[in-house]
Write an enzyme that holds these catalytic residues in place. Structure first.
Site, short mmCIF file in Angstrom:
data_model
loop_
_atom_site.label_atom_id
_atom_site.label_comp_id
_atom_site.label_asym_id
_atom_site.label_seq_id
_atom_site.Cartn_x
_atom_site.Cartn_y
_atom_site.Cartn_z
N HIS A 35 0.82 -1.21 0.00
CA HIS A 35 0.00 0.00 0.00
C HIS A 35 0.85 1.26 0.00
CE1 HIS A 35 -4.19 -1.67 1.31
NE2 HIS A 35 -3.58 -2.46 0.43
N ASP A 36 2.06 1.18 0.53
CA ASP A 36 2.97 2.32 0.47
C ASP A 36 3.43 2.57 -0.96
OD1 ASP A 36 4.62 4.42 1.47
OD2 ASP A 36 6.34 3.07 1.45
N SER A 80 5.27 6.94 3.02
CA SER A 80 4.19 7.90 3.28
C SER A 80 3.05 7.29 4.07
CB SER A 80 3.67 8.49 1.97
OG SER A 80 3.21 7.48 1.08
N PRO A 128 -5.78 -0.95 -5.41
CA PRO A 128 -6.88 -1.76 -5.96
C PRO A 128 -7.86 -2.20 -4.89
CG PRO A 128 -4.75 -2.49 -6.80
CD PRO A 128 -4.46 -1.53 -5.69
N ASP A 181 -6.38 -17.46 2.63
CA ASP A 181 -6.03 -18.81 2.17
C ASP A 181 -6.66 -19.78 3.15
OD1 ASP A 181 -4.89 -21.30 1.71
OD2 ASP A 181 -2.85 -20.56 1.50
N THR A 235 -3.87 -22.95 4.32
CA THR A 235 -2.65 -22.73 5.11
C THR A 235 -2.43 -21.23 5.29
OG1 THR A 235 -1.36 -22.91 3.06
CG2 THR A 235 -1.49 -24.88 4.44
#
Length: 324
Positions: free
Chosen positions: A70-71, A80, A167, A244, A247
């Site tokens: 995300h950075d 940021s 996204p 997931d 696992t």
């Protein structure tokens, strides 16, 4: 005349390199040994802290990896996302993709504090996050790679950019391809990086529509998820489920195997295997974990090269949550 024309062309090329998309120029300034002399114990310090955090809570590894992702998607890998809101700007932590879900800030802060004691004013928060993301993957059994460093920290953050660039879990395949392409990542990079969902969890609000409304989902899987994610919005929104189902605390290729049996938790997961152009990539990673690991590490390195601040740009923060 010919000589003057050649000079004009050379000037134009140099100008384009300096003013245009200069990722290639910046890339060369990042190296794997940037701190080898100025902070020789950096890597071991980060690794020890990440191992401890992941041993205490496996989910933390996924959280740190997500922070890095995300950075990088918001104005480059510049730390940021670590900045708290101030009176002069609204940062990224409360943007829709991060609100009530971004976590791991305390781990990065603790690492920064330890690094500052050993090497004050030397190592950026952006680089600490990049290294910690790699160490999180390794701590959960995933592949290792050499992290390029030399980034500097941003002096500002953008909630608007976070809202528009990261996204969404409801993204279509074309939207995912477009979002990744916008930062220089290929479709194959996108699928490989989506494999990070082999670890971690997601909130009910992110997958409610999928488990109740979509048809390309395993019926038993949907029923199980519905038990802890009520249909009504506002009820159980924060309830967690593993990305997931097989696992969740191990970095492996089971995420892709789950997609092939319609057990992708998010809409943006299952679109990777739904009769589209990425089916063959998913199938390949499902059958060949080495191929996935290789492509994932390459994509992580490539993502780490997105518009870093280098040279005299930005700063080296003393505390990751605020500018100097």
């Amino acid at each position: 005349m010919a000589s003057n024309k050649l000079i004009s062309i050379l000037v134009l090329v140099v100008t384009l390199l300096l003013q245009g998309d200069n990722n290639y120029v910046v890339e060369a300034q990042l190296t794997t040994n940037f701190y080898s002399t100025s902070c020789p114990n950096l890597l071991s310090t980060v690794q020890t802290a990440v191992k401890s955090a992941v041993n205490s809570e496996a989910r933390m590894g996924a959280s740190i990896l997500r922070l890095f992702f995300h950075d990088c998607f918001v104005n480059g890998c510049d730390g940021s996302i670590l900045l708290d809101d101030t009176s002069s700007f609204t940062g990224e932590q409360n943007a829709a993709p991060n609100r009530n879900s971004a976590r791991g800030f305390n781990v990065i802060d603790n690492i920064k504090s330890a690094v500052e004691k050993a090497c004050p004013g030397v190592v950026s928060c952006a680089d600490i996050l990049a290294i910690a993301a790699r160490d999180s993957v390794v701590a959960l059994g995933g592949p290792n790679w050499n992290v390029k460093v030399g980034r500097r920290d941003a002096r500002t953050a953008s909630q608007a950019a976070a809202n528009s660039n990261i996204p969404a879990p409801t993204s279509s395949l074309s939207q995912l391809i477009s979002s990744f392409s916008a930062v220089g990542l290929s479709t194959r990079d996108m699928v490989a990086l989506s494999g990070a969902h082999t670890i971690g969890q997601s909130r009910c609000t992110n997958f409610r529509a999928r488990i109740y409304n979509e048809t390309n989902i395993n019926a038993a899987f949907a029923t199980t998820r519905q038990r802890t994610c009520p249909r009504a919005s506002g009820s159980g929104d924060g309830n967690l489920a593993p990305l997931d189902v097989t696992t969740a605390a191990s970095f492996d290729n089971n995420y892709f195997k789950n997609l092939m049996t319609q057990r992708g938790l998010l809409h943006s997961d299952q679109v990777l295997f739904n009769g589209g152009s990425t089916d063959s990539i998913v199938r390949g990673y499902s059958n060949n974990p080495s191929s996935f690991n290789s492509d994932f590490t390459a994509a992580m390195i490539k993502m780490g090269d997105i518009s870093p601040l280098t040279g005299s740009s930005g700063e080296i923060r003393k505390v990751c949550g605020r500018t100097n």
